[in-house]
Design a protein around this motif. Structure first.
Motif, PDB file in Angstrom:
ATOM      1  N   CYS A 166     -16.677  13.337  39.294  1.00  0.00           N
ATOM      2  CA  CYS A 166     -16.476  14.379  40.555  1.00  0.00           C
ATOM      3  C   CYS A 166     -15.310  15.335  40.187  1.00  0.00           C
ATOM      4  O   CYS A 166     -14.227  14.479  40.217  1.00  0.00           O
ATOM      5  CB  CYS A 166     -16.667  13.167  41.615  1.00  0.00           C
ATOM      6  SG  CYS A 166     -16.435  14.066  42.836  1.00  0.00           S
ATOM      7  N   THR A 216     -18.839  17.338  48.973  1.00  0.00           N
ATOM      8  CA  THR A 216     -19.532  15.832  49.521  1.00  0.00           C
ATOM      9  C   THR A 216     -20.609  15.821  50.434  1.00  0.00           C
ATOM     10  O   THR A 216     -21.190  16.452  50.698  1.00  0.00           O
ATOM     11  CB  THR A 216     -18.388  14.894  50.643  1.00  0.00           C
ATOM     12  OG1 THR A 216     -16.942  14.974  50.045  1.00  0.00           O
ATOM     13  CG2 THR A 216     -19.103  14.077  51.181  1.00  0.00           C
ATOM     14  N   ASP A 217     -21.290  15.313  49.740  1.00  0.00           N
ATOM     15  CA  ASP A 217     -22.446  15.066  49.843  1.00  0.00           C
ATOM     16  C   ASP A 217     -23.080  14.336  51.229  1.00  0.00           C
ATOM     17  O   ASP A 217     -22.324  14.199  52.100  1.00  0.00           O
ATOM     18  CB  ASP A 217     -23.380  13.999  48.777  1.00  0.00           C
ATOM     19  CG  ASP A 217     -25.130  13.689  48.844  1.00  0.00           C
ATOM     20  OD1 ASP A 217     -26.050  14.417  49.956  1.00  0.00           O
ATOM     21  OD2 ASP A 217     -25.241  14.200  47.803  1.00  0.00           O
ATOM     22  N   THR A 273     -27.773  17.667  47.748  1.00  0.00           N
ATOM     23  CA  THR A 273     -27.897  16.289  48.107  1.00  0.00           C
ATOM     24  C   THR A 273     -28.641  16.049  46.442  1.00  0.00           C
ATOM     25  O   THR A 273     -28.556  17.082  45.883  1.00  0.00           O
ATOM     26  CB  THR A 273     -28.764  16.949  49.182  1.00  0.00           C
ATOM     27  OG1 THR A 273     -28.551  15.535  49.804  1.00  0.00           O
ATOM     28  CG2 THR A 273     -30.046  16.722  48.798  1.00  0.00           C
ATOM     29  N   ARG A 274     -28.365  14.948  47.030  1.00  0.00           N
ATOM     30  CA  ARG A 274     -28.461  13.955  45.904  1.00  0.00           C
ATOM     31  C   ARG A 274     -29.734  12.794  46.538  1.00  0.00           C
ATOM     32  O   ARG A 274     -29.891  12.138  46.009  1.00  0.00           O
ATOM     33  CB  ARG A 274     -27.518  12.670  45.152  1.00  0.00           C
ATOM     34  CG  ARG A 274     -26.674  13.826  43.639  1.00  0.00           C
ATOM     35  CD  ARG A 274     -26.398  12.692  43.416  1.00  0.00           C
ATOM     36  NE  ARG A 274     -25.178  13.503  42.440  1.00  0.00           N
ATOM     37  CZ  ARG A 274     -24.102  14.234  42.304  1.00  0.00           C
ATOM     38  NH1 ARG A 274     -24.219  14.453  43.091  1.00  0.00           N
ATOM     39  NH2 ARG A 274     -23.767  14.797  40.863  1.00  0.00           N
ATOM     40  N   SER A 275     -29.388  12.624  47.462  1.00  0.00           N
ATOM     41  CA  SER A 275     -30.264  12.285  48.608  1.00  0.00           C
ATOM     42  C   SER A 275     -31.740  12.551  49.209  1.00  0.00           C
ATOM     43  O   SER A 275     -32.253  13.332  49.648  1.00  0.00           O
ATOM     44  CB  SER A 275     -29.088  11.668  49.849  1.00  0.00           C
ATOM     45  OG  SER A 275     -29.831  10.514  50.389  1.00  0.00           O
ATOM     46  N   ALA A 307     -25.409   6.371  43.090  1.00  0.00           N
ATOM     47  CA  ALA A 307     -26.028   7.781  44.221  1.00  0.00           C
ATOM     48  C   ALA A 307     -28.144   7.442  43.275  1.00  0.00           C
ATOM     49  O   ALA A 307     -27.630   6.344  42.997  1.00  0.00           O
ATOM     50  CB  ALA A 307     -26.197   9.048  42.994  1.00  0.00           C
ATOM     51  N   GLY A 325     -22.543  20.712  52.173  1.00  0.00           N
ATOM     52  CA  GLY A 325     -22.049  19.172  50.642  1.00  0.00           C
ATOM     53  C   GLY A 325     -21.812  20.212  49.465  1.00  0.00           C
ATOM     54  O   GLY A 325     -21.678  19.674  48.031  1.00  0.00           O
ATOM     55  N   ARG A 366     -34.450  11.574  43.050  1.00  0.00           N
ATOM     56  CA  ARG A 366     -34.325  13.469  43.447  1.00  0.00           C
ATOM     57  C   ARG A 366     -35.816  13.872  43.069  1.00  0.00           C
ATOM     58  O   ARG A 366     -35.553  14.868  43.898  1.00  0.00           O
ATOM     59  CB  ARG A 366     -33.127  13.156  42.594  1.00  0.00           C
ATOM     60  CG  ARG A 366     -31.799  12.675  43.046  1.00  0.00           C
ATOM     61  CD  ARG A 366     -30.227  12.957  42.244  1.00  0.00           C
ATOM     62  NE  ARG A 366     -29.706  11.883  42.202  1.00  0.00           N
ATOM     63  CZ  ARG A 366     -28.924  11.628  41.360  1.00  0.00           C
ATOM     64  NH1 ARG A 366     -28.427  13.140  40.622  1.00  0.00           N
ATOM     65  NH2 ARG A 366     -28.215  10.861  40.536  1.00  0.00           N
ATOM     66  N   CYS A 382     -16.278  10.439  48.843  1.00  0.00           N
ATOM     67  CA  CYS A 382     -18.141  10.139  49.033  1.00  0.00           C
ATOM     68  C   CYS A 382     -18.345   8.868  47.940  1.00  0.00           C
ATOM     69  O   CYS A 382     -17.777   8.180  47.438  1.00  0.00           O
ATOM     70  CB  CYS A 382     -18.090  10.788  47.585  1.00  0.00           C
ATOM     71  SG  CYS A 382     -20.324  11.095  47.767  1.00  0.00           S
ATOM     72  N   ASN A 384     -18.463  20.524  54.780  1.00  0.00           N
ATOM     73  CA  ASN A 384     -18.571  19.619  54.484  1.00  0.00           C
ATOM     74  C   ASN A 384     -18.741  18.558  55.410  1.00  0.00           C
ATOM     75  O   ASN A 384     -16.993  18.414  56.311  1.00  0.00           O
ATOM     76  CB  ASN A 384     -18.293  18.768  53.415  1.00  0.00           C
ATOM     77  CG  ASN A 384     -17.937  20.060  52.549  1.00  0.00           C
ATOM     78  OD1 ASN A 384     -18.640  19.746  51.939  1.00  0.00           O
ATOM     79  ND2 ASN A 384     -16.902  20.497  51.858  1.00  0.00           N
ATOM     80  N   SER A 409     -28.811  17.425  43.000  1.00  0.00           N
ATOM     81  CA  SER A 409     -28.264  17.608  42.270  1.00  0.00           C
ATOM     82  C   SER A 409     -28.126  16.876  40.786  1.00  0.00           C
ATOM     83  O   SER A 409     -28.730  15.187  41.204  1.00  0.00           O
ATOM     84  CB  SER A 409     -26.083  17.141  42.674  1.00  0.00           C
ATOM     85  OG  SER A 409     -25.509  16.935  41.860  1.00  0.00           O
TER      86      SER A 409
END
Length: 295
Positions: A40, A87-88, A118-120, A172, A84, A178, A33, A28, A156
């Motif tokens: 979370c 934490t992303d 990830t979510r990004s 997010a 990750g 996503r 985050c 990480n 995620s």
């Protein structure tokens, strides 16, 4: 404010290889985050006890990782690195700091495989490095012949409903972002999947919601879907249990007693709830022809 911290270790060796994520290690690059997901699990749990308040960047992570991976590679202790897990790795500040990218370059150098969660959509920036990792990674002996790549990209979700996501994942990237990012990664030849953890009781865990969710991730080319229920830790004002019930009270007050009933005095829902949820996930995954494991 972003804190800068120095760490003695950035590569964490797990006691056991994770059956779901295939990982024997985790990394990480950041602590804390900015996506601010209400549920979370690093808040108010053993995972968050020693975190620096707010956001923190592990500024010496690259030099520490070189030493740690060099030692593991010398001993040929290869294994998937879960990137990750707490934490992303693609928080907004990564766009400028490029710490995740730097760590991926080091992983490439030492030929370790990666499962990146990830979510990004920022992950798209690093597909060049991830392709090389996938080609050059040395798989652990137990996965040889089972996996044809050293990279898994996991996206995620707690829901694919945009309105619910805005409540429980306020900062997010949207579920639609996503999904589209996952599809682009699949089109580039990666093995991709949806990690639906946690599913929210009486909100995103119903037959109807799950059916739509699994149908959607399949439509956007997920190779696999793994899902599980919510866990709630802590009694303090910033702990996830406190924050979750506060948000539930504000938006869905009728669900507060029902949710408390399935949790009782535990951090996890009842065994009966978990068994029924698991059966629902398996049944709907079969319906939409998507597997519940990476390979």
């Amino acid at each position: 404010m972003i804190n800068k911290i120095e760490v003695k270790s950035v590569l964490n060796k797990q006691k056991y290889v994770d059956d779901w994520f295939l990982s024997g290690y985790s990394i990480n690059p950041y602590s804390g985050c900015s996506f601010n997901c209400v549920y979370c699990y690093t808040r108010g749990s053993k995972y968050g006890e020693h975190q620096v308040p707010g956001l923190a960047v592990k500024i010496n992570a690259p030099e520490v990782l070189v030493k740690q991976l060099k030692n593991r590679a010398r001993k040929r202790e290869y294994g998937f690195i879960a990137f990750g897990s707490a934490t992303d790795p693609y928080l907004p500040m990564e766009k400028d700091l490029k710490l995740t990218r730097e760590l991926l370059m080091i992983i490439l150098r030492f030929h370790f495989p990666v499962n990146l969660l990830t979510r990004s959509p920022l992950i798209l920036r690093d597909l060049d490095i991830l392709k090389k990792i996938g080609e050059k990674a040395i798989l652990p002996p137990d996965l040889k012949g089972k996996m044809d790549t050293g990279v898994v990209l996991s996206f995620s979700f707690s829901t694919t409903d945009e309105d619910l996501a805005r409540i429980f994942e306020p900062s997010a990237p949207s579920p639609q972002e996503r999904l589209e990012t996952m599809k682009k990664c699949k089109e580039e030849g990666f093995r991709v999947g949806a990690i639906c953890m946690p599913l929210l009781p009486f909100l995103s865990d119903s037959e109807e919601h799950l059916d739509e969710m699994i149908k959607k991730v399949k439509k956007y080319d997920a190779d696999f879907l793994m899902a599980s229920g919510l866990t709630l830790f802590g009694e303090g004002p910033y702990d996830c249990k406190t924050r979750y019930y506060k948000v539930l009270e504000e938006h869905f007050p009728e669900l507060v007693p029902k949710t408390k009933t399935i949790f009782g005095n535990s951090f996890a829902p009842s065994r009966k709830y978990q068994q029924e949820l698991h059966q629902r996930i398996i049944r709907l995954s079969r319906k939409h022809n998507i597997r519940n494991k990476i390979y």
